[in-house]
Design a protein around this motif. Structure first.
Motif, mmCIF file in Angstrom:
data_model
loop_
_atom_site.group_PDB
_atom_site.id
_atom_site.type_symbol
_atom_site.label_atom_id
_atom_site.label_comp_id
_atom_site.label_asym_id
_atom_site.label_seq_id
_atom_site.Cartn_x
_atom_site.Cartn_y
_atom_site.Cartn_z
ATOM 1 N N LYS A 12 -102.454 -7.289 3.919
ATOM 2 C CA LYS A 12 -101.897 -6.744 5.145
ATOM 3 C C LYS A 12 -102.590 -5.431 5.684
ATOM 4 N N HIS A 13 -102.138 -4.580 4.255
ATOM 5 C CA HIS A 13 -102.703 -3.249 4.548
ATOM 6 C C HIS A 13 -104.369 -3.014 4.878
ATOM 7 N N PHE A 14 -104.936 -3.817 3.869
ATOM 8 C CA PHE A 14 -106.548 -3.685 3.854
ATOM 9 C C PHE A 14 -107.172 -4.441 4.884
ATOM 10 N N GLU A 15 -106.831 -5.650 5.368
ATOM 11 C CA GLU A 15 -107.184 -6.601 6.469
ATOM 12 C C GLU A 15 -106.995 -6.039 7.794
ATOM 13 N N GLY A 16 -105.833 -5.751 7.878
ATOM 14 C CA GLY A 16 -105.438 -5.299 9.538
ATOM 15 C C GLY A 16 -105.227 -6.834 10.107
ATOM 16 N N CYS A 17 -104.682 -6.700 11.247
ATOM 17 C CA CYS A 17 -104.477 -7.850 12.083
ATOM 18 C C CYS A 17 -104.999 -7.851 13.232
ATOM 19 N N LYS A 18 -105.924 -8.767 13.706
ATOM 20 C CA LYS A 18 -106.580 -8.938 14.927
ATOM 21 C C LYS A 18 -106.226 -10.088 15.681
ATOM 22 N N LEU A 19 -105.721 -10.192 16.751
ATOM 23 C CA LEU A 19 -105.363 -11.361 17.411
ATOM 24 C C LEU A 19 -106.455 -12.158 18.189
ATOM 25 N N ASN A 20 -107.683 -11.169 18.361
ATOM 26 C CA ASN A 20 -108.899 -11.788 18.992
ATOM 27 C C ASN A 20 -109.871 -11.837 17.794
ATOM 28 N N SER A 21 -110.545 -12.953 17.698
ATOM 29 C CA SER A 21 -111.649 -13.188 16.661
ATOM 30 C C SER A 21 -112.997 -12.113 17.063
ATOM 31 N N TYR A 22 -113.244 -11.704 15.694
ATOM 32 C CA TYR A 22 -114.390 -10.728 15.732
ATOM 33 C C TYR A 22 -115.327 -11.214 14.703
ATOM 34 N N VAL A 23 -116.736 -10.725 14.565
ATOM 35 C CA VAL A 23 -117.672 -10.977 13.666
ATOM 36 C C VAL A 23 -118.116 -9.829 12.959
ATOM 37 N N LEU A 24 -117.987 -9.661 11.760
ATOM 38 C CA LEU A 24 -118.477 -8.501 10.910
ATOM 39 C C LEU A 24 -120.072 -8.361 10.820
ATOM 40 N N LYS A 25 -120.510 -7.236 10.726
ATOM 41 C CA LYS A 25 -122.016 -7.292 10.373
ATOM 42 C C LYS A 25 -122.793 -8.244 9.423
ATOM 43 N N ASN A 26 -123.772 -8.929 9.624
ATOM 44 C CA ASN A 26 -124.466 -9.639 8.787
ATOM 45 C C ASN A 26 -123.526 -10.780 8.080
ATOM 46 N N GLU A 27 -122.320 -11.256 8.900
ATOM 47 C CA GLU A 27 -121.755 -12.331 8.249
ATOM 48 C C GLU A 27 -121.822 -13.781 9.292
ATOM 49 N N THR A 28 -121.568 -14.697 8.931
ATOM 50 C CA THR A 28 -122.177 -15.954 9.248
ATOM 51 C C THR A 28 -120.763 -16.718 9.779
ATOM 52 N N TRP A 29 -119.628 -16.204 9.871
ATOM 53 C CA TRP A 29 -118.548 -16.714 10.248
ATOM 54 C C TRP A 29 -117.887 -15.556 10.982
ATOM 55 N N ALA A 30 -116.803 -15.934 11.704
ATOM 56 C CA ALA A 30 -115.792 -15.115 12.583
ATOM 57 C C ALA A 30 -114.630 -14.892 11.731
ATOM 58 N N THR A 31 -113.909 -13.780 12.087
ATOM 59 C CA THR A 31 -112.569 -13.178 11.471
ATOM 60 C C THR A 31 -111.467 -13.362 12.543
ATOM 61 N N ILE A 32 -110.318 -13.803 12.228
ATOM 62 C CA ILE A 32 -109.164 -13.499 13.232
ATOM 63 C C ILE A 32 -108.046 -13.359 12.364
ATOM 64 N N LYS A 45 -112.014 -16.406 19.899
ATOM 65 C CA LYS A 45 -110.721 -17.295 19.773
ATOM 66 C C LYS A 45 -109.597 -16.079 19.803
ATOM 67 N N LYS A 46 -108.281 -16.486 20.622
ATOM 68 C CA LYS A 46 -107.213 -15.484 20.524
ATOM 69 C C LYS A 46 -105.911 -16.355 19.893
ATOM 70 N N ILE A 47 -105.202 -15.628 19.085
ATOM 71 C CA ILE A 47 -104.033 -16.225 18.659
ATOM 72 C C ILE A 47 -102.755 -15.566 18.784
ATOM 73 N N THR A 48 -101.677 -15.931 18.579
ATOM 74 C CA THR A 48 -100.532 -15.114 18.585
ATOM 75 C C THR A 48 -100.153 -14.568 17.194
ATOM 76 N N GLN A 49 -99.240 -13.547 17.109
ATOM 77 C CA GLN A 49 -98.911 -12.937 15.942
ATOM 78 C C GLN A 49 -98.238 -14.070 14.899
ATOM 79 N N ALA A 50 -97.537 -14.486 15.660
ATOM 80 C CA ALA A 50 -97.030 -15.822 14.739
ATOM 81 C C ALA A 50 -97.858 -16.607 14.073
ATOM 82 N N GLU A 51 -98.991 -17.142 14.899
ATOM 83 C CA GLU A 51 -100.103 -17.846 14.411
ATOM 84 C C GLU A 51 -100.743 -17.151 13.078
ATOM 85 N N ALA A 52 -100.959 -15.788 13.571
ATOM 86 C CA ALA A 52 -101.869 -14.918 12.543
ATOM 87 C C ALA A 52 -100.972 -14.940 11.068
#
Length: 161
Positions: A12-32, A45-52
């Motif tokens: 949790k500390h290092f990843e952080g929580c994003k409820l809207n998906s995003y794409v990191l530079k040079n990646e072939t997938w999105a993160t949420i 995509k958008k999710i809730t805190q409970a879903e995260a």
């Protein structure tokens, strides 16, 4: 703290929580959520805190089951809560194929835990570039892996750097 609590705290500390998906530079997938990977076709995509939180719980479960298979039940049972928690955090942040062929895992399988811990600081690159956030994360994972507490880690202020 249990291994699960340690893993969650680090992730949790290092990843952080994003409820809207995003794409990191040079990646072939999105993160949420808490660093959960999703296919690009699902982005945006958008999710809730409970879903995260549910995704994080599921992701840790999957990695724990996988780690037990990779190490074997006997070696897995030899891990301390700190070693398991730090390993789950590390595994969470690695591509499965990279983790599977890592020297870290080879050392773990053979019970060479000190040597395995010494591998963690080597995993600091993203797209071939050393990333300060990964340097700090691996330093913290190694600290915990070696048997120190989250409270001691926080006292060092490494989380705040």
């Amino acid at each position: 703290m249990t291994a699960r609590q340690i893993a969650e705290e680090l992730i949790k500390h290092f990843e952080g929580c994003k409820l809207n998906s995003y794409v990191l530079k040079n990646e072939t997938w999105a993160t949420i959520g808490w660093g959960h990977a999703i296919p690009m076709k699902e982005h945006p995509k958008k999710i809730t805190q409970a879903e995260a939180d549910a995704l994080l719980n599921s992701d840790i479960n999957v990695r724990e089951v996988d780690l037990k298979k990779q190490l074997g039940a006997t070696m897995y049972s030899k891990l301390s809560d700190n070693q398991l928690g730090a390993t789950l955090s590390f595994k969470y942040n690695c591509r499965p194929s990279s983790f599977a062929k890592s020297t870290f895992l080879k050392f773990m399988k053979s019970g060479k835990f000190v040597e395995a811990g010494n591998e963690l600081p080597k995993w600091t690159k993203g797209s071939g570039v050393v990333l300060p956030g990964l340097v700090r994360r691996r330093k913290c994972e190694k600290f915990i892996f070696e048997g120190r507490t989250i409270a001691a880690l926080k006292a060092k202020k490494w989380f705040q750097q």
